[in-house]
Design a protein around this motif. Structure first.
Motif, PDB file in Angstrom:
ATOM      1  N   ALA A   1       0.838  -1.210   0.000  1.00  0.00           N
ATOM      2  CA  ALA A   1       0.000   0.000   0.000  1.00  0.00           C
ATOM      3  C   ALA A   1       0.869   1.255   0.000  1.00  0.00           C
ATOM      4  CB  ALA A   1      -0.935  -0.009   1.209  1.00  0.00           C
TER       5      ALA A   1
ATOM      6  N   ASN B   1       2.814  11.243  -8.994  1.00  0.00           N
ATOM      7  CA  ASN B   1       2.148  10.397  -7.989  1.00  0.00           C
ATOM      8  C   ASN B   1       0.662  10.790  -7.895  1.00  0.00           C
ATOM      9  OD1 ASN B   1       2.217  12.829  -6.469  1.00  0.00           O
ATOM     10  ND2 ASN B   1       4.193  12.258  -5.627  1.00  0.00           N
ATOM     11  N   THR B   2      -0.039  10.175  -6.982  1.00  0.00           N
ATOM     12  CA  THR B   2      -1.465  10.478  -6.788  1.00  0.00           C
ATOM     13  C   THR B   2      -1.633  11.902  -6.240  1.00  0.00           C
ATOM     14  OG1 THR B   2      -1.497   8.216  -5.923  1.00  0.00           O
ATOM     15  CG2 THR B   2      -3.561   9.441  -5.817  1.00  0.00           C
ATOM     16  N   THR B   3      -0.764  12.243  -5.330  1.00  0.00           N
ATOM     17  CA  THR B   3      -0.843  13.549  -4.655  1.00  0.00           C
ATOM     18  C   THR B   3      -0.795  14.686  -5.672  1.00  0.00           C
ATOM     19  OG1 THR B   3       0.349  12.536  -2.827  1.00  0.00           O
ATOM     20  CG2 THR B   3       0.258  14.939  -2.843  1.00  0.00           C
TER      21      THR B   3
ATOM     22  N   HIS C   1      -6.843   9.708   2.866  1.00  0.00           N
ATOM     23  CA  HIS C   1      -5.392   9.913   3.008  1.00  0.00           C
ATOM     24  C   HIS C   1      -5.148  11.423   3.022  1.00  0.00           C
ATOM     25  CE1 HIS C   1      -1.197  10.016   1.543  1.00  0.00           C
ATOM     26  NE2 HIS C   1      -1.106   8.752   1.900  1.00  0.00           N
TER      27      HIS C   1
ATOM     28  N   SER D   1      -3.374  13.129   1.348  1.00  0.00           N
ATOM     29  CA  SER D   1      -3.260  13.676  -0.013  1.00  0.00           C
ATOM     30  C   SER D   1      -4.617  14.023  -0.617  1.00  0.00           C
ATOM     31  CB  SER D   1      -2.561  12.662  -0.930  1.00  0.00           C
ATOM     32  OG  SER D   1      -1.239  12.519  -0.525  1.00  0.00           O
TER      33      SER D   1
ATOM     34  N   SER E   1     -11.854   8.361  -1.759  1.00  0.00           N
ATOM     35  CA  SER E   1     -10.974   7.270  -2.188  1.00  0.00           C
ATOM     36  C   SER E   1     -11.744   5.954  -2.241  1.00  0.00           C
ATOM     37  CB  SER E   1      -9.740   7.156  -1.295  1.00  0.00           C
ATOM     38  OG  SER E   1     -10.129   7.058   0.037  1.00  0.00           O
TER      39      SER E   1
ATOM     40  N   VAL F   1     -10.508   2.753  -1.882  1.00  0.00           N
ATOM     41  CA  VAL F   1     -10.163   1.896  -0.742  1.00  0.00           C
ATOM     42  C   VAL F   1      -9.348   2.750   0.225  1.00  0.00           C
ATOM     43  CG1 VAL F   1      -8.826  -0.138  -0.039  1.00  0.00           C
ATOM     44  CG2 VAL F   1     -10.177  -0.216  -2.137  1.00  0.00           C
TER      45      VAL F   1
ATOM     46  N   ASN G   1      -6.673   3.815   2.740  1.00  0.00           N
ATOM     47  CA  ASN G   1      -5.341   3.239   2.957  1.00  0.00           C
ATOM     48  C   ASN G   1      -5.119   2.874   4.420  1.00  0.00           C
ATOM     49  OD1 ASN G   1      -5.069   6.010   3.794  1.00  0.00           O
ATOM     50  ND2 ASN G   1      -2.888   5.599   3.890  1.00  0.00           N
TER      51      ASN G   1
ATOM     52  N   ASP H   1     -10.122   8.860  -5.908  1.00  0.00           N
ATOM     53  CA  ASP H   1      -8.730   8.561  -5.566  1.00  0.00           C
ATOM     54  C   ASP H   1      -8.612   7.038  -5.553  1.00  0.00           C
ATOM     55  OD1 ASP H   1      -6.496   7.795  -4.147  1.00  0.00           O
ATOM     56  OD2 ASP H   1      -6.702   9.294  -2.568  1.00  0.00           O
TER      57      ASP H   1
ATOM     58  N   ALA I   1      -5.820   5.256  -5.365  1.00  0.00           N
ATOM     59  CA  ALA I   1      -4.442   4.878  -4.993  1.00  0.00           C
ATOM     60  C   ALA I   1      -4.337   3.450  -4.477  1.00  0.00           C
ATOM     61  CB  ALA I   1      -3.899   5.847  -3.950  1.00  0.00           C
ATOM     62  N   GLN I   2      -5.367   2.971  -3.770  1.00  0.00           N
ATOM     63  CA  GLN I   2      -5.262   1.629  -3.194  1.00  0.00           C
ATOM     64  C   GLN I   2      -6.056   0.576  -3.961  1.00  0.00           C
ATOM     65  OE1 GLN I   2      -3.012   0.935  -1.294  1.00  0.00           O
ATOM     66  NE2 GLN I   2      -2.472   2.898  -0.381  1.00  0.00           N
TER      67      GLN I   2
ATOM     68  N   PRO J   1      -1.784   6.403  -8.571  1.00  0.00           N
ATOM     69  CA  PRO J   1      -0.328   6.190  -8.591  1.00  0.00           C
ATOM     70  C   PRO J   1       0.028   5.219  -9.705  1.00  0.00           C
ATOM     71  CG  PRO J   1      -1.340   4.745  -6.971  1.00  0.00           C
ATOM     72  CD  PRO J   1      -2.480   5.499  -7.632  1.00  0.00           C
TER      73      PRO J   1
ATOM     74  N   HIS K   1       3.091   3.679  -9.065  1.00  0.00           N
ATOM     75  CA  HIS K   1       4.106   2.939  -8.292  1.00  0.00           C
ATOM     76  C   HIS K   1       3.515   1.981  -7.269  1.00  0.00           C
ATOM     77  CE1 HIS K   1       3.602   5.393  -4.555  1.00  0.00           C
ATOM     78  NE2 HIS K   1       3.052   6.211  -5.429  1.00  0.00           N
ATOM     79  N   LYS K   2       2.186   1.891  -7.205  1.00  0.00           N
ATOM     80  CA  LYS K   2       1.605   0.961  -6.223  1.00  0.00           C
ATOM     81  C   LYS K   2       1.074  -0.268  -6.973  1.00  0.00           C
ATOM     82  CE  LYS K   2       0.168   4.723  -3.110  1.00  0.00           C
ATOM     83  NZ  LYS K   2       0.828   4.693  -1.805  1.00  0.00           N
TER      84      LYS K   2
END
Ligand SMILES: Cc1ncc(COP(=O)(O)O)c(C=O)c1O
Length: 400
Positions: A23, A85-87, A112, A114, A162, A164, A166, A191, A193-194, A214, A216-217
């Motif tokens: 995560a 990134n997501t942010t 999150h 962000s 979001s 999911v 985080n 969002d 991200a997760q 993201p 990178h996740k």
């Protein structure tokens, strides 16, 4: 198709550690590293600039990744903006969307930071009297649709939630929330991200106006990658916040003409090697198949939740029916940081501890010092879970 064991061989770092912090960021498979190497060894040039062949190849590869992202989320390639990134993706909307006087934005208290701080900053610093409304999740971390409905009014411009959380892995009913927002003529920002790379995100079904993601996740891309999706007609009305090379078509006497969407948002040299690596990460995910990834994560989540619930002294967060890929817990009397340190130093197990950049969320869950967070990807297996459970039991016995 590769077996799960063969997949694990693609992640050399797993020979030394049990990695349970996807995560935060996923570990990187060989084909992604190879794609980056290939760029540096064979066509190391800037994109969108040179007429020579290796520069054209670099540009084409970058555009290939844009298409792969678009296919993945069922969108048009011109609606995908590369970010680091997501942010950054969320900030592009918080700082670039043309909000009007007295608009309000709905977020939740399980976001999150962000998807929290950029909006609070807007409320604090915008001269337009923008207000942020915060929907309280229930005790399982779920943002109920009725809570959003109660907060919506004629000035609500955007709902940003979001998929999911985080902090504890609670999965929100985003299709329903998106529908609710649109019924009120508000926009919906997702969002993911997760969830991206763990579950299918089909935006023809979700109908988000913006998606912050993201690379990178879950998508197994390298560090410094991510993207913002926006509906083309809405992106036309978002101000680019990073202007410069690559973002305009003409500049005469102080007047400049913006490039088309999405290029007007991508100022300066891009993270070309990272974006090419992200393309390889998406290929890798597609080869495994999102439904296989989802089923595997769900299985590991259930096994771990069940195992942890059988250990005395363990406090679990969230409802196992609604969580996946992330499990947060505590051991009574133990500081989460200490538990994570012990897991690392005695068993080479990497987990996250503390507030996971989601202080309001974990305070809401009454986790005063945060939690120990375990998170998976397809490269994790049952042995990882069994090893973790054994160590957690030993630590819990010590704190009894
Ligand atoms: C739900 C959520 N949103 C946003 C972020 C920020 O992501 P990034 O590090 O890609 O900016 C994270 C990171 O963990 C997250 O979990």
């Amino acid at each position: 198709m590769k077996t799960q064991e063969e997949i694990r061989d693609d992640f050399p770092i797993l020979k030394n550690i049990t990695y349970l912090d996807s995560a935060s960021t996923s570990i990187t498979p060989k084909p992604v590293i190879d794609a980056i190497d290939d760029y540096y060894y064979n066509y190391n040039a800037n994109s969108g600039r040179g007429a020579y062949r290796i520069a054209i190849k670099a540009s084409n590869k970058l555009e290939d990744t844009r298409s792969k992202i678009a296919n993945l989320i069922n969108a048009d390639k011109n609606e995908i903006i590369f970010t680091k990134n997501t942010t950054e993706a969320i900030n592009m909307i918080a700082n670039g969307f043309k909000f009007e006087k007295n608009d309000n934005i709905i977020i939740s208290n399980v976001e999150h930071h962000s998807n929290f701080v950029p909006w609070l900053n807007l409320e604090k610093n915008s001269p337009k009297n923008i207000k942020i409304k915060i929907a309280n999740a229930n005790s399982e971390g779920i943002v109920e649709n009725s809570t959003i409905e109660e907060l919506l009014d004629e000035n609500t411009k955007l709902v940003a939630i979001s998929h999911v959380t985080n902090s504890i892995g609670a999965c929100q009913d985003i299709k329903r929330i998106s529908k609710t927002a649109h019924r009120n003529n508000s926009y919906f920002l997702l969002d993911c991200a997760q969830s991206i790379g763990h579950v299918k995100i089909d935006n023809k079904k979700i109908n988000a106006d913006f998606i912050a993601s993201p690379g990178h996740k879950g998508l197994l891309g390298p560090m410094g990658t991510g993207f913002l999706y926006g509906k083309k007609e809405i992106l036309e009305h978002v101000e680019p916040t990073n202007l410069g090379g690559g973002t305009i078509t003409n500049l005469v006497n102080k007047e400049f003409t913006l490039e088309e969407v999405p290029y007007r948002f991508e100022g300066g040299t891009q993270n070309i090697d990272g974006i090419i690596g992200l393309g390889a990460g998406i290929d890798y995910i597609n080869q495994i198949g999102l439904s296989n990834i989802y089923t595997h994560s769900k299985y590991l989540t259930q096994e771990l939740y069940k195992g942890l619930s059988e250990i005395k002294n363990v406090i679990l967060y969230g409802n196992p029916k609604n969580i996946f890929s992330i499990i947060s817990f505590n051991i009574k009397g133990a500081n989460p940081y200490d538990v994570a340190k012990i897991l690392d130093e005695t068993a080479n197990i990497c987990v996250r501890s503390g507030f996971h950049c989601a202080i309001p969320s974990l305070k809401h869950m009454k986790a005063k010092e945060g939690t120990i967070r375990v998170s998976f990807h397809y490269y994790n297996n049952l042995e990882d879970i069994i090893g973790l459970l054994k160590s957690v039991e030993e630590i819990a016995n010590f704190y009894k």
